[in-house]
Design a protein around this motif. Structure first.
Motif, PDB file in Angstrom:
ATOM      1  N   GLU A  31       0.824  -1.207   0.000  1.00 36.24           N
ATOM      2  CA  GLU A  31       0.000   0.000   0.000  1.00 36.24           C
ATOM      3  C   GLU A  31       0.859   1.259   0.000  1.00 36.24           C
ATOM      4  O   GLU A  31       2.047   1.211   0.313  1.00 36.24           O
ATOM      5  CB  GLU A  31      -0.931  -0.013   1.226  1.00 36.24           C
ATOM      6  N   ASP A  35      -0.078   8.705  -0.377  1.00 34.93           N
ATOM      7  CA  ASP A  35      -0.740   9.321  -1.544  1.00 34.93           C
ATOM      8  C   ASP A  35      -2.050   8.584  -1.795  1.00 34.93           C
ATOM      9  O   ASP A  35      -2.058   7.431  -2.220  1.00 34.93           O
ATOM     10  CB  ASP A  35       0.167   9.228  -2.777  1.00 34.93           C
ATOM     11  N   THR A  37      -4.384   9.234  -4.001  1.00 33.00           N
ATOM     12  CA  THR A  37      -4.988   9.412  -5.328  1.00 33.00           C
ATOM     13  C   THR A  37      -5.550   8.111  -5.900  1.00 33.00           C
ATOM     14  O   THR A  37      -6.708   8.050  -6.326  1.00 33.00           O
ATOM     15  CB  THR A  37      -3.942   9.997  -6.311  1.00 33.00           C
ATOM     16  N   CYS A  38      -4.742   7.054  -5.882  1.00 33.09           N
ATOM     17  CA  CYS A  38      -5.206   5.799  -6.486  1.00 33.09           C
ATOM     18  C   CYS A  38      -6.390   5.224  -5.704  1.00 33.09           C
ATOM     19  O   CYS A  38      -7.272   4.587  -6.286  1.00 33.09           O
ATOM     20  CB  CYS A  38      -4.066   4.788  -6.596  1.00 33.09           C
ATOM     21  N   TYR A  39      -6.418   5.464  -4.400  1.00 32.76           N
ATOM     22  CA  TYR A  39      -7.532   4.963  -3.583  1.00 32.76           C
ATOM     23  C   TYR A  39      -8.809   5.746  -3.871  1.00 32.76           C
ATOM     24  O   TYR A  39      -9.899   5.178  -3.882  1.00 32.76           O
ATOM     25  CB  TYR A  39      -7.176   5.039  -2.095  1.00 32.76           C
ATOM     26  N   GLU A  41      -9.564   7.109  -6.723  1.00 38.10           N
ATOM     27  CA  GLU A  41     -10.048   6.631  -8.032  1.00 38.10           C
ATOM     28  C   GLU A  41     -10.779   5.298  -7.868  1.00 38.10           C
ATOM     29  O   GLU A  41     -11.852   5.082  -8.438  1.00 38.10           O
ATOM     30  CB  GLU A  41      -8.868   6.480  -9.000  1.00 38.10           C
ATOM     31  N   ALA A  42     -10.199   4.406  -7.072  1.00 38.62           N
ATOM     32  CA  ALA A  42     -10.827   3.096  -6.856  1.00 38.62           C
ATOM     33  C   ALA A  42     -12.143   3.248  -6.103  1.00 38.62           C
ATOM     34  O   ALA A  42     -13.130   2.555  -6.402  1.00 38.62           O
ATOM     35  CB  ALA A  42      -9.876   2.184  -6.077  1.00 38.62           C
ATOM     36  N   LYS A 153       0.922  -2.265 -10.500  1.00 35.95           N
ATOM     37  CA  LYS A 153       0.283  -1.770  -9.285  1.00 35.95           C
ATOM     38  C   LYS A 153       0.281  -2.800  -8.168  1.00 35.95           C
ATOM     39  O   LYS A 153       0.362  -2.437  -6.999  1.00 35.95           O
ATOM     40  CB  LYS A 153      -1.155  -1.355  -9.635  1.00 35.95           C
TER      41      LYS A 153
ATOM     42  N   ARG B  78      -3.228  -0.743  -3.545  1.00 36.67           N
ATOM     43  CA  ARG B  78      -3.225   0.564  -4.211  1.00 36.67           C
ATOM     44  C   ARG B  78      -4.421   0.747  -5.139  1.00 36.67           C
ATOM     45  O   ARG B  78      -4.293   1.232  -6.260  1.00 36.67           O
ATOM     46  CB  ARG B  78      -1.921   0.785  -4.989  1.00 36.67           C
ATOM     47  N   GLY B  79      -5.569   0.332  -4.639  1.00 37.07           N
ATOM     48  CA  GLY B  79      -6.791   0.532  -5.422  1.00 37.07           C
ATOM     49  C   GLY B  79      -6.883  -0.375  -6.631  1.00 37.07           C
ATOM     50  O   GLY B  79      -7.371   0.025  -7.689  1.00 37.07           O
ATOM     51  N   ALA B  80      -6.427  -1.620  -6.466  1.00 39.62           N
ATOM     52  CA  ALA B  80      -6.403  -2.546  -7.593  1.00 39.62           C
ATOM     53  C   ALA B  80      -7.805  -3.038  -7.956  1.00 39.62           C
ATOM     54  O   ALA B  80      -8.602  -3.362  -7.083  1.00 39.62           O
ATOM     55  CB  ALA B  80      -5.522  -3.749  -7.251  1.00 39.62           C
ATOM     56  N   ASP B 117      -5.972  -5.152 -12.598  1.00 42.82           N
ATOM     57  CA  ASP B 117      -4.575  -5.206 -12.173  1.00 42.82           C
ATOM     58  C   ASP B 117      -4.163  -6.606 -11.755  1.00 42.82           C
ATOM     59  O   ASP B 117      -2.973  -6.902 -11.591  1.00 42.82           O
ATOM     60  CB  ASP B 117      -4.370  -4.263 -10.977  1.00 42.82           C
TER      61      ASP B 117
END
Lengths: 154, 154
Positions: A31, A35, A37-39, A41-42, A153, B78-80, B117
């Motif tokens: 993890e 940051d 950001t990716c979370y 978006e998800a 990722k 990471r938001g996979a 991912d």
């Protein structure tokens, strides 16, 4: 003892959820809580899908646990609908105090409400304590879980 | 050799798909191909969900394989986004001829197109041939899969 509330996660819960995902022997390497950001978006993908149920457990205003429940309709087993439990995390302060049991029992009850015939999850083979925990709750470790990463990722 | 077509399943494919689900050591005890009602109900749920991809493999006009791919967005790793492969079946006439490889490779390629991912699946611990097959294709059997039935259906 303060009452436990299990409720849908909101965008405001993301920092606390990601901190719990990262505070874990396996999660620590996977993890990036610095940051979000990716979370974010998800999270947008999760809330856009009515078959995803991302929840947090809250006690006395603190976020102490999380899991995601996904509903998957299917043809096999006489057209069985299954739910999949993923990303179960308990805050370090609450481990061993029964919150894991409360969360999984909530997920099983919610699966019934959602019309599921079967509830399933996978757990890393190194998490032997978790395996005993799931067996005590009535799960059977009947399957092997296979994964293949497709991007950088994961 | 006739070309293989992998395409979305339609309601007309249900008898052939259910016959394949039932023609299996585990499926034989779980399925009821003599009455398609429950499968038709489940099929309606599958086609109503844009994140479910139920496909059949067709060769020379015959249905020779099937699988279902489900897309699950999530926060962990990471938001996979992950895809789950379920209900893989190959017609008895085609077993050992590479169709399983074709189907799984299709599912992996389709998972990439869908933005996944990670692709994952579970396989009953008794299906040791299947485990070697998935490992040859690049999957790692890193997890244990736990299940709990919730209704009489499964």
């Amino acid at each position: 003892m303060n009452d436990l509330i299990i409720r849908p996660a909101t965008a405001e819960d993301l920092p606390a959820i990601v901190a719990m995902l990262a505070d874990d022997p396996l999660g620590a390497t996977r993890e990036s809580p610095e940051d979000l950001t990716c979370y974010r978006e998800a999270f947008a993908l999760i809330v856009a899908d009515p078959h995803q149920h991302l929840v947090v457990a809250e006690r006395a205003g603190r976020t102490v646990g999380t899991l995601q429940l996904s509903v998957i309709p299917g043809l096999s087993r006489r057209g069985a609908t299954r739910t999949v439990i993923e990303a179960v995390r308990i805050h370090a302060d609450e481990r061993g105090a029964g919150l894991g049991t409360d969360l999984i029992e909530w997920a099983v009850a919610r699966s019934r409400e959602l019309g599921a015939d079967l509830v399933q999850l996978t757990s890393d083979r190194t998490r032997t304590d978790a395996h005993r925990f799931y067996e005590r709750l009535g799960f059977t470790g009947s399957h092997l879980g296979f994964k293949m990463p497709l991007t950088e990722k994961v």
